[in-house]
Design a protein around this motif. Structure first.
Motif, PDB file in Angstrom:
ATOM      1  N   MET A  19       0.815  -1.199   0.000  1.00  0.00           N
ATOM      2  CA  MET A  19       0.000   0.000   0.000  1.00  0.00           C
ATOM      3  C   MET A  19       0.856   1.259   0.000  1.00  0.00           C
ATOM      4  SD  MET A  19      -2.707   1.323  -0.374  1.00  0.00           S
ATOM      5  CE  MET A  19      -4.390   1.083   0.020  1.00  0.00           C
ATOM      6  N   TRP A  20       2.064   1.105   0.500  1.00  0.00           N
ATOM      7  CA  TRP A  20       2.925   2.273   0.669  1.00  0.00           C
ATOM      8  C   TRP A  20       4.045   2.330  -0.356  1.00  0.00           C
ATOM      9  CZ3 TRP A  20       0.025   4.788   3.755  1.00  0.00           C
ATOM     10  CH2 TRP A  20      -0.789   4.082   4.633  1.00  0.00           C
ATOM     11  N   GLY A  21       4.119   1.338  -1.238  1.00  0.00           N
ATOM     12  CA  GLY A  21       5.217   1.363  -2.204  1.00  0.00           C
ATOM     13  C   GLY A  21       6.544   1.128  -1.526  1.00  0.00           C
ATOM     14  N   ILE A  45       1.707  20.220   0.331  1.00  0.00           N
ATOM     15  CA  ILE A  45       0.435  20.933   0.532  1.00  0.00           C
ATOM     16  C   ILE A  45      -0.705  19.966   0.265  1.00  0.00           C
ATOM     17  CG2 ILE A  45      -0.999  22.901  -0.130  1.00  0.00           C
ATOM     18  CD1 ILE A  45       1.495  24.251  -1.286  1.00  0.00           C
ATOM     19  N   HIS A  46      -1.542  19.733   1.263  1.00  0.00           N
ATOM     20  CA  HIS A  46      -2.771  18.975   1.075  1.00  0.00           C
ATOM     21  C   HIS A  46      -3.916  19.973   1.079  1.00  0.00           C
ATOM     22  CE1 HIS A  46      -0.583  15.264   1.713  1.00  0.00           C
ATOM     23  NE2 HIS A  46      -1.691  14.544   1.569  1.00  0.00           N
ATOM     24  N   TRP A  47      -4.539  20.099  -0.079  1.00  0.00           N
ATOM     25  CA  TRP A  47      -5.616  21.074  -0.209  1.00  0.00           C
ATOM     26  C   TRP A  47      -6.626  20.548  -1.218  1.00  0.00           C
ATOM     27  CZ3 TRP A  47      -5.907  26.170  -3.289  1.00  0.00           C
ATOM     28  CH2 TRP A  47      -6.923  26.985  -2.748  1.00  0.00           C
ATOM     29  N   GLY A  66      -7.947  14.939   7.853  1.00  0.00           N
ATOM     30  CA  GLY A  66      -9.110  15.597   7.263  1.00  0.00           C
ATOM     31  C   GLY A  66      -9.483  15.140   5.864  1.00  0.00           C
ATOM     32  N   GLU A  67      -8.480  14.773   5.062  1.00  0.00           N
ATOM     33  CA  GLU A  67      -8.763  14.428   3.662  1.00  0.00           C
ATOM     34  C   GLU A  67      -9.436  13.066   3.534  1.00  0.00           C
ATOM     35  OE1 GLU A  67      -5.926  14.602   5.120  1.00  0.00           O
ATOM     36  OE2 GLU A  67      -4.690  12.872   4.612  1.00  0.00           O
ATOM     37  N   TRP A  68      -9.548  12.337   4.666  1.00  0.00           N
ATOM     38  CA  TRP A  68     -10.211  11.030   4.649  1.00  0.00           C
ATOM     39  C   TRP A  68     -11.646  11.115   5.127  1.00  0.00           C
ATOM     40  CZ3 TRP A  68      -8.982   5.661   3.805  1.00  0.00           C
ATOM     41  CH2 TRP A  68      -7.811   5.477   3.054  1.00  0.00           C
ATOM     42  N   ILE A  69     -12.199  12.317   5.259  1.00  0.00           N
ATOM     43  CA  ILE A  69     -13.530  12.442   5.863  1.00  0.00           C
ATOM     44  C   ILE A  69     -14.603  11.736   5.028  1.00  0.00           C
ATOM     45  CG2 ILE A  69     -14.037  14.733   4.865  1.00  0.00           C
ATOM     46  CD1 ILE A  69     -15.253  15.309   7.775  1.00  0.00           C
ATOM     47  N   LYS A 114      -4.722  15.935  -7.270  1.00  0.00           N
ATOM     48  CA  LYS A 114      -5.946  15.144  -7.065  1.00  0.00           C
ATOM     49  C   LYS A 114      -5.676  14.160  -5.945  1.00  0.00           C
ATOM     50  CE  LYS A 114      -7.238  11.228  -8.526  1.00  0.00           C
ATOM     51  NZ  LYS A 114      -7.621   9.978  -9.223  1.00  0.00           N
ATOM     52  N   HIS A 115      -6.493  14.241  -4.900  1.00  0.00           N
ATOM     53  CA  HIS A 115      -6.330  13.301  -3.789  1.00  0.00           C
ATOM     54  C   HIS A 115      -7.312  12.143  -3.971  1.00  0.00           C
ATOM     55  CE1 HIS A 115      -5.606  11.895   0.363  1.00  0.00           C
ATOM     56  NE2 HIS A 115      -4.420  12.468   0.186  1.00  0.00           N
ATOM     57  N   HIS A 116      -7.462  11.318  -2.911  1.00  0.00           N
ATOM     58  CA  HIS A 116      -8.298  10.116  -3.048  1.00  0.00           C
ATOM     59  C   HIS A 116      -9.759  10.449  -3.346  1.00  0.00           C
ATOM     60  CE1 HIS A 116      -4.757   8.420  -1.358  1.00  0.00           C
ATOM     61  NE2 HIS A 116      -5.120   8.355  -0.093  1.00  0.00           N
ATOM     62  N   ASP A 117     -10.202  11.668  -3.012  1.00  0.00           N
ATOM     63  CA  ASP A 117     -11.614  12.007  -3.278  1.00  0.00           C
ATOM     64  C   ASP A 117     -11.891  12.185  -4.771  1.00  0.00           C
ATOM     65  OD1 ASP A 117     -10.375  14.420  -3.753  1.00  0.00           O
ATOM     66  OD2 ASP A 117     -11.559  15.594  -2.328  1.00  0.00           O
ATOM     67  N   PHE A 213       3.144   9.972  -6.263  1.00  0.00           N
ATOM     68  CA  PHE A 213       2.026   9.027  -6.208  1.00  0.00           C
ATOM     69  C   PHE A 213       1.805   8.570  -4.771  1.00  0.00           C
ATOM     70  CE2 PHE A 213       3.355   8.449 -10.728  1.00  0.00           C
ATOM     71  CZ  PHE A 213       2.151   8.817 -11.303  1.00  0.00           C
ATOM     72  N   ASP A 214       0.663   7.904  -4.560  1.00  0.00           N
ATOM     73  CA  ASP A 214       0.328   7.535  -3.185  1.00  0.00           C
ATOM     74  C   ASP A 214      -0.471   6.227  -3.142  1.00  0.00           C
ATOM     75  OD1 ASP A 214       0.331   7.822  -0.471  1.00  0.00           O
ATOM     76  OD2 ASP A 214      -1.004   9.547  -0.409  1.00  0.00           O
ATOM     77  N   THR A 215      -0.395   5.559  -2.009  1.00  0.00           N
ATOM     78  CA  THR A 215      -1.117   4.310  -1.724  1.00  0.00           C
ATOM     79  C   THR A 215      -1.289   3.428  -2.974  1.00  0.00           C
ATOM     80  OG1 THR A 215      -3.307   5.361  -1.937  1.00  0.00           O
ATOM     81  CG2 THR A 215      -2.357   5.307   0.257  1.00  0.00           C
ATOM     82  N   SER A 242       8.463   6.446  -4.927  1.00  0.00           N
ATOM     83  CA  SER A 242       8.300   4.980  -4.964  1.00  0.00           C
ATOM     84  C   SER A 242       6.856   4.538  -4.795  1.00  0.00           C
ATOM     85  CB  SER A 242       9.147   4.339  -3.871  1.00  0.00           C
ATOM     86  OG  SER A 242       8.775   4.855  -2.604  1.00  0.00           O
ATOM     87  N   ARG A 243       5.980   5.458  -4.398  1.00  0.00           N
ATOM     88  CA  ARG A 243       4.583   5.044  -4.238  1.00  0.00           C
ATOM     89  C   ARG A 243       3.857   4.911  -5.583  1.00  0.00           C
ATOM     90  NH1 ARG A 243       2.366   7.754   1.434  1.00  0.00           N
ATOM     91  NH2 ARG A 243       4.137   7.068   2.691  1.00  0.00           N
ATOM     92  N   ILE A 244       4.611   5.001  -6.669  1.00  0.00           N
ATOM     93  CA  ILE A 244       4.036   4.593  -7.960  1.00  0.00           C
ATOM     94  C   ILE A 244       3.758   3.079  -7.908  1.00  0.00           C
ATOM     95  CG2 ILE A 244       6.295   4.198  -9.076  1.00  0.00           C
ATOM     96  CD1 ILE A 244       5.079   5.266 -11.669  1.00  0.00           C
ATOM     97  N   GLY A 255       7.349   5.400   5.161  1.00  0.00           N
ATOM     98  CA  GLY A 255       5.995   5.506   5.694  1.00  0.00           C
ATOM     99  C   GLY A 255       5.718   6.921   6.187  1.00  0.00           C
ATOM    100  N   ASP A 256       4.457   7.308   6.212  1.00  0.00           N
ATOM    101  CA  ASP A 256       4.119   8.627   6.740  1.00  0.00           C
ATOM    102  C   ASP A 256       4.711   8.769   8.132  1.00  0.00           C
ATOM    103  OD1 ASP A 256       2.631   8.777   4.460  1.00  0.00           O
ATOM    104  OD2 ASP A 256       0.677   8.836   5.446  1.00  0.00           O
ATOM    105  N   GLN A 257       5.342   9.863   8.390  1.00  0.00           N
ATOM    106  CA  GLN A 257       5.942  10.151   9.706  1.00  0.00           C
ATOM    107  C   GLN A 257       6.890   9.055  10.177  1.00  0.00           C
ATOM    108  OE1 GLN A 257       2.196  10.303   9.726  1.00  0.00           O
ATOM    109  NE2 GLN A 257       1.727  12.156  10.865  1.00  0.00           N
TER     110      GLN A 257
HETATM  111  O1  FHN Z   1      -3.970   8.268   2.365  1.00  0.00           O
HETATM  112  C1  FHN Z   1      -2.993   9.239   2.180  1.00  0.00           C
HETATM  113  C2  FHN Z   1      -3.118  10.380   3.135  1.00  0.00           C
HETATM  114  O2  FHN Z   1      -4.345  10.976   2.982  1.00  0.00           O
HETATM  115  C3  FHN Z   1      -2.012  11.376   2.873  1.00  0.00           C
HETATM  116  O3  FHN Z   1      -2.120  11.913   1.598  1.00  0.00           O
HETATM  117  C4  FHN Z   1      -0.678  10.695   3.017  1.00  0.00           C
HETATM  118  C5  FHN Z   1       0.517  11.540   2.772  1.00  0.00           C
HETATM  119  O4  FHN Z   1       1.636  10.725   2.688  1.00  0.00           O
HETATM  120  N1  FHN Z   1      -0.597   9.598   2.072  1.00  0.00           N
HETATM  121  C6  FHN Z   1      -1.644   8.600   2.250  1.00  0.00           C
HETATM  122  C7  FHN Z   1      -1.362   7.768   3.393  1.00  0.00           C
HETATM  123  O5  FHN Z   1      -0.014   7.443   3.403  1.00  0.00           O
END
Ligand code: FHN
Length: 594
Positions: A19-21, A45-47, A66-69, A114-117, A213-215, A242-244, A255-257
């Motif tokens: 999931m994290w590449g 920037i997450h917006w 917040g972006e997962w609401i 573009k985020h997951h939404d 890229f992400d997830t 690498s999250r491609i 990983g995040d943080q």
């Molecule tokens: O699911 C996303 C999350 O919303 C955020 O964008 C982070 C940032 O690294 N990436 C995902 C979780 O790792």
């Protein structure tokens, strides 16, 4: 008892390293990465539409990222899309954001295109679900940021969620909408939306420094490859993280943080939140202080990585004032101490109890070591092991020259007992040649020393990592030792004390209810002999995110006792006196001088 049932959200976000590449990523550390390596510090920037909701749905505050609401509240895609009708970020000022990045000392910017939404923050011909076509604002905020960045020569990259798109029936992630019984076809989503939208990003906004890229999750190798090929065709110099997925990418996103305990190889980054969310959440005021941020930056750079720190503008496009003010303070620190961060090498030294080190070749065969002092020594002596013979001179960055003296093979820098005002003071130490390699741990009488899990030798346990979230999406990671199989299992740390002293020994661990009150043993051999038993009390469970079923043990510390140590070499061994009846993880032992 911990619940073992896996939920949809956990499957999607938690347990699978793909999931994290991460895991098996073969990163190409080519010349294309030179600017990236030099930069070290960046703005994320997450917006998006989620910023409008600000962490509240139907009047109920959510303690999540917040972006997962939409996911968390299972908001149907059609209903979520209505948020666009009121999204009107009239206060958005991209020049001010670029200025803030500059003032904070950040060297490039990556924004969520573009985020997951599934909502595009730019004009897209591919889908009307974009800021120009769907909001009263009607302007392309990515174009405006690209102009501001190009004007200021600030490299700009785009975040693009290639796998999850909760607006699209064919994409991954939206399990709460039935989309009229639609049969998913991920390939169709990729060809019809993701790839054409990435093409738009790579053709309409000038040079793109990187695509983030992400997830990646279940994305297949052929799909990751397709994305990569298209990027290479359109903008060959553009970096890809690498999250491609599927082992591709120019550099690795941890990983995040995630903060590795030791130097990590290759080209890589850690991304971090300023509070506990990426997208704006009005009730999250848990801002990390300038000192915490500088220490986090230094920890990453000293292990060889880049640190990308997030800001989350609100519905009107404003960066939260407190966040901006703190970033500017980080920037003021970097103005004086930037030489110790930008373009430096990872620490060549072993673990320093009092802080972290970065290094830079200084010409004429010399090296400058930048000693970031997190714990100022109350007795005024900053001790650098193994550096007695090579030291040429030392100075406090932004301050005075410092005297040094040799004590055997070690060096003492006489820094004075009064800590300077800098949020993290840095001593620049010039040495002849390269720093000698050493790996042993030290316990010093004027700072707390940590014996970390990855440094443990021994048998009958395994090196592992625990990752969990308390607020949903706010990840924590700890490298630790687990699977202690029998009383013969023993984790051992060698360390050296330079002077006689008494140290409190604390163990950082997690222990589930089944293993509650198990008996453990701490043995010390060397300049002081101890053999004591102690109980490990259950640390209680931590749910992996609000309402998401899974639980992991919390970590806490337990004080084993006070130990008198003579100068010299010691070995500390930690072992169970019987096979633990449940799960126990040990992440560190700290030695605190009395
Ligand atoms: O699911 C996303 C999350 O919303 C955020 O964008 C982070 C940032 O690294 N990436 C995902 C979780 O790792």
């Amino acid at each position: 008892m911990a619940t073992r049932k896996k939920t949809q959200a956990q499957e999607e976000l938690g347990s699978d390293p793909r999931m994290w590449g991460q895991g098996g990523v073969k990163v190409t550390d080519a010349n294309r990465g030179a600017w990236f390596k030099e930069s070290r510090f960046a703005m994320f920037i997450h917006w998006g539409l989620y910023s409008q909701l600000a962490g509240v749905w139907k009047g109920k505050p959510r303690h999540i990222i917040g972006e997962w609401i939409q996911h968390h509240a299972h908001i149907p895609a059609a209903e979520y899309a209505k948020t666009a009708r009121v999204f009107n970020p009239t206060e958005y000022d991209p020049r001010q954001i670029v200025r803030l990045a500059r003032e904070a000392g950040m060297k490039y910017i990556v924004i969520t295109a573009k985020h997951h939404d599934g909502f595009a923050m730019y004009k897209s011909k591919v889908s009307p679900f974009n800021i120009v076509d769907a909001t009263p604002y009607g302007r392309d905020v990515i174009a405006a940021l690209a102009d501001a960045c190009h004007e200021a020569k600030m490299p700009l990259g785009f975040y693009y969620s290639q796998t999850q798109d909760w607006h699209e029936p064919d994409a991954v992630g939206n399990s709460w909408d039935t989309f009229g019984g639609h049969k998913k076809d991920f390939g169709r989503y990729l060809v019809d939306k993701a790839i054409p939208q990435i093409e738009e990003l790579l053709t309409n906004y000038g040079p793109v420094a990187l695509i983030w890229f992400d997830t990646p999750g279940p994305i297949g190798p052929e799909h990751s490859r397709k994305l990569m090929d298209r990027i290479r065709q359109l903008q060959p110099a553009c970096l890809v993280n690498s999250r491609i997925g599927n082992g591709l990418g120019d550099y690795e996103t941890l990983g995040d943080q995630e903060f590795p305990r030791f130097t990590h190889p290759g080209l890589w980054e850690t991304i971090d939140t300023h509070n506990d969310t990426w997208g704006f959440v009005g009730h999250d005021l848990n801002w990390k202080s300038p000192r915490e941020l500088v220490q986090r930056l230094v920890r990453i750079v000293s292990r060889g990585g880049n640190y990308m720190l997030n800001i989350g503008p609100d519905a009107l496009g404003r960066v939260p004032e407190m966040s901006a003010a703190i970033l500017r303070q980080v920037g003021r620190w970097l103005k004086v101490h930037g030489e110790s961060i930008y373009g430096v090498e990872a620490s060549p030294l072993g673990a320093l109890p009092w802080g972290e080190c970065t290094a830079r070749p200084a010409g004429r065969g010399r090296t400058t070591l930048f000693l970031h002092v997190f714990q100022w020594p109350a007795d005024g002596r900053l001790i650098v092991p193994h550096m007695g013979r090579q030291a040429v001179g030392a100075r406090l960055m932004g301050g005075r020259k410092l005297k040094t003296r040799r004590t055997g093979k070690n060096l003492e820098i006489l820094v004075g007992s009064q800590a300077p005002a800098a949020v993290v003071p840095v001593v620049a130490l010039d040495i002849r040649g390269r720093a000698p390699a050493w790996t042993e741990a030290y316990a010093m009488n004027n700072s707390v020393s940590t014996l970390v899990a990855p440094a443990a030798a021994g048998k009958g346990f395994r090196q592992t990592k625990r990752s969990w979230m308390e607020k949903f999406g706010d990840w924590k990671h700890l490298e630790c030792l687990g699977g202690f199989a029998s009383p013969r299992a023993a984790a051992a740390w060698d360390f050296t004390t330079l002077e006689a002293g008494s140290f409190y020994m604390d163990i950082e661990y997690s222990c589930d209810l089944a293993a509650d009150y198990g008996q453990w043993r701490a043995q010390l051999t060397g300049g002081g002999k101890y053999d004591v038993t102690f109980p490990l009390i259950t640390t209680g469970p931590c749910r992996v995110g609000e309402g998401h079923g899974r639980e992991l043990g919390r970590f806490r510390t337990y004080r084993i006792g006070l130990f008198s140590l003579a100068p010299g070499k010691h070995t500390l061994t930690i072992s169970p006196t019987a096979k633990p009846a449940g799960e126990v993880y040990v992440s560190a032992v700290t030695l605190t001088p009395m």
